[in-house]
Design an enzyme around this catalytic site. Structure first.
Site, mmCIF file in Angstrom:
data_model
loop_
_atom_site.group_PDB
_atom_site.id
_atom_site.type_symbol
_atom_site.label_atom_id
_atom_site.label_comp_id
_atom_site.label_asym_id
_atom_site.label_seq_id
_atom_site.Cartn_x
_atom_site.Cartn_y
_atom_site.Cartn_z
ATOM 1 N N TYR A 114 -28.499 33.105 -32.113
ATOM 2 C CA TYR A 114 -29.359 31.488 -31.369
ATOM 3 C C TYR A 114 -28.421 30.894 -30.990
ATOM 4 C CZ TYR A 114 -33.133 27.922 -30.555
ATOM 5 O OH TYR A 114 -34.370 27.733 -29.930
ATOM 6 N N LYS A 169 -50.517 54.289 -29.499
ATOM 7 C CA LYS A 169 -49.257 54.749 -28.335
ATOM 8 C C LYS A 169 -48.052 53.932 -29.197
ATOM 9 C CE LYS A 169 -51.573 56.533 -25.850
ATOM 10 N NZ LYS A 169 -51.781 58.558 -25.090
#
Ligand SMILES: NC(=O)C1=CN([C@@H]2O[C@H](COP(=O)(O)OP(=O)(O)OC[C@H]3O[C@@H](n4cnc5c(N)ncnc54)[C@H](O)[C@@H]3O)[C@@H](O)[C@H]2O)C=CC1
Ligand SMILES: CC(=O)C(=O)O
Ligand SMILES: [Mg+2]
Length: 473
Positions: A114, A169
């Site tokens: 970060y 999916k």
């Protein structure tokens, strides 16, 4: 009454039984007499006067389950505590989650993943956008995008209701091909809005898998995204379905000793899947294709509002056969169903040519159930996982995107699709080929590997792969 196999039909019935009155034999009989099949029983707890048991049994559907629960609930000394559905239990809280590749253990790690460290990485990508492929998840991500307008064969059920299918999916992408797929269901069915949204979210993705978007809007959406984006865009219900259908057909005609180009083929349901399947059949040299939708056979000379049906009429039905499905099916070698449940009757199948092939691919309920068709057909396939010969686009999309991402293809073109069909078909060897095995199982790990390899080779040959060949294993 025999029960179709498949965990999606399992229910768990929790019962409190009065030890002195209730009999397990009566319960088993009540379930059996109502057509249920006991799969397991578990004792949850036993007290002085009563026991609590879970009984797992398989059923056809919700109505069938209600019937059984009612029958059991009427037995003396039996109290129904609750009924749960194993399929719903699996869906609690959704089926997927995001995971990190390594933990952030200290301030040092934090300052790398970060701010401030991440800023240097961002600036490197700012200087050269192509670095997004090596420095972000882009090279492994696919957005699974639906507007909820044609979810399986359930129709326009909306984006929230489409989510479980898109999560499914995404699960398959990850488990079968290691692709990180994100289900994204949109609260709009406006073509221009969908285009804007998909284009705007594309920077983080290596590919776009359009799913369950109804025809004819899906054709325009896909065409324009393919033109305007530099990552592969693939409408699964069109091309994934067509690829797998072709694989199944290559093997089925081989088995029955017919030539594909000589076959009379009836396609029922001229929407996304039906149109793409027809295009693939035409490019394989089949000429005698008759498309049927709700109003009967699609014919040249008739006026259709849908411009794709106009195209369809011009390019199919060379003998100008008119009529309903039941009429045009006469003498057909192959039936391809991508429409809805129960459309094809046993009497229609009887009228087909000898050694007929029926691919009833509508989900979740096919055009005809195998039990009904089987006496009259040589090869029977559905889109479902609880019968042999599952012709489902899940055999295509994981390997297709794995290949396209790995070679950094800009597109998924016809060459890649045809290569995928042959790769899937080739998994079933001539020795193995039989009426109940024309297409490999989704769980056959060779499928994804073969599709990936064939897709990569075709992408390089056709000039759409951007990654240096030697870098792709
Ligand atoms: N097995 C597989 O891999 C796949 C199966 N499918 C199934 O195919 C079906 C269609 O899917 P899409 O093409 O995406 O939908 P779509 O909405 O684009 O097209 C469906 C077409 O079928 C027609 N239709 C519906 N009921 C009919 C009937 N009773 N008689 C004649 N025509 C009828 C509609 O008018 C429409 O033209 C769905 O059931 C879907 O689950 C779709 C994609 C993959
Ligand atoms: C399998 C699939 O994508 C469908 O039925 O829509
Ligand atoms: Mg679909």
């Amino acid at each position: 009454m025999s029960i179709p196999t498949g965990a999606n039909t399992n229910m768990i019935l929790r019962l409190e039984l009065d030890k002195e009155i209730a009999s397990f034999g009566n319960i088993a009989t009540a379930i059996g007499d109502s057509g249920g099949d006991i799969v397991a029983t578990d004792v949850v707890r036993t007290e002085k006067k009563s026991t609590v048991r879970d009984i797992t049994f398989s059923v056809y559907d919700q109505k069938h389950s209600d019937l059984i629960v009612e029958a059991v609930g009427k037995l003396p000394g039996v109290k129904v505590v609750h009924v749960s559905d194993q399929t719903f239990l699996l869906h609690l809280g959704g089926k997927i989650e995001m995971a990190t590749k390594f933990p952030i253990k200290n301030r040092d790690d934090l300052s790398r993943v970060y701010t401030p460290g991440v800023a240097r990485v961002s600036m490197a990508i700012h200087e050269n956008k192509a670095r997004a492929h090596s420095l972000t998840i882009k090279r492994n991500t696919v957005a699974v995008i639906s507007d909820g307008s044609a979810v399986l064969g359930l129709g326009n059920i909306g984006p929230e209701a489409a989510m479980p299918v898109m999560e499914g999916k995404a699960m398959l992408f990850k488990q079968l091909a290691g692709v990180d797929a994100f289900p994204i269901c949109l609260a709009t069915q406006d073509v221009e809005e969908i285009l804007l949204i998909v284009k705007a979210l594309s920077p983080g993705f290596g590919g776009i898998n359009l799913e369950d978007i109804s025809a004819p809007r899906c054709f325009d959406i896909e065409k324009r995204l393919v033109e305007e984006l530099d990552i592969p865009v693939f409408h699964d219900d069109q091309h994934g379905t067509a690829v797998v259908l072709m694989a199944g057909l290559i093997n089925a005609v081989k088995l029955v000793g017919k030539k594909l180009e000589d076959c009379k083929i009836v396609v029922c349901g001229i929407g996304a899947a039906g149109t793409a399947c027809t295009r693939m059949l035409l490019s394989a040299g089949v000429t005698n294709i008759i498309g049927v939708d709700r109003q009967g056979a699609i014919l040249k000379g008739k006026e259709y509002e849908n411009p794709f049906w106009q195209w369809y009429a011009e390019n199919t039905n060379p003998h100008h056969i008119e009529g309903s499905l039941s009429e045009v099916i006469e003498g057909a070698d192959v039936f391809i169903g991508v429409s809805g449940p129960g459309v094809l009757k046993a009497a229609d199948v009887k009228k087909m040519a000898a050694d007929s092939i029926v691919f009833a691919m509508a989900n979740p309920s096919p055009e005809i159930m195998p039990e009904e068709a089987e006496p009259y057909v040589r090869v029977m396939a559905t889109g479902r996982s609880d019968y042999p010969n599952q012709i489902n686009n899940v055999l295509c999309f994981p390997g297709m995107f794995r290949g396209a991402l790995d070679c950094r293809a800009t597109k998924i073109n016809e060459e890649m699709k045809l290569a995928a069909s042959h790769a899937i078909a080739s998994v079933v060897s001539d020795d193995e080929l039989n009426e109940n095995y024309i297409i490999p199982s989704v769980f056959n790990h060779v499928v994804v590997e073969k599709v990936r390899e064939a897709v990569i080779n075709a992408a390089y040959k056709s000039g759409v792969a951007q990654r240096r060949r030697e870098k792709v294993q």
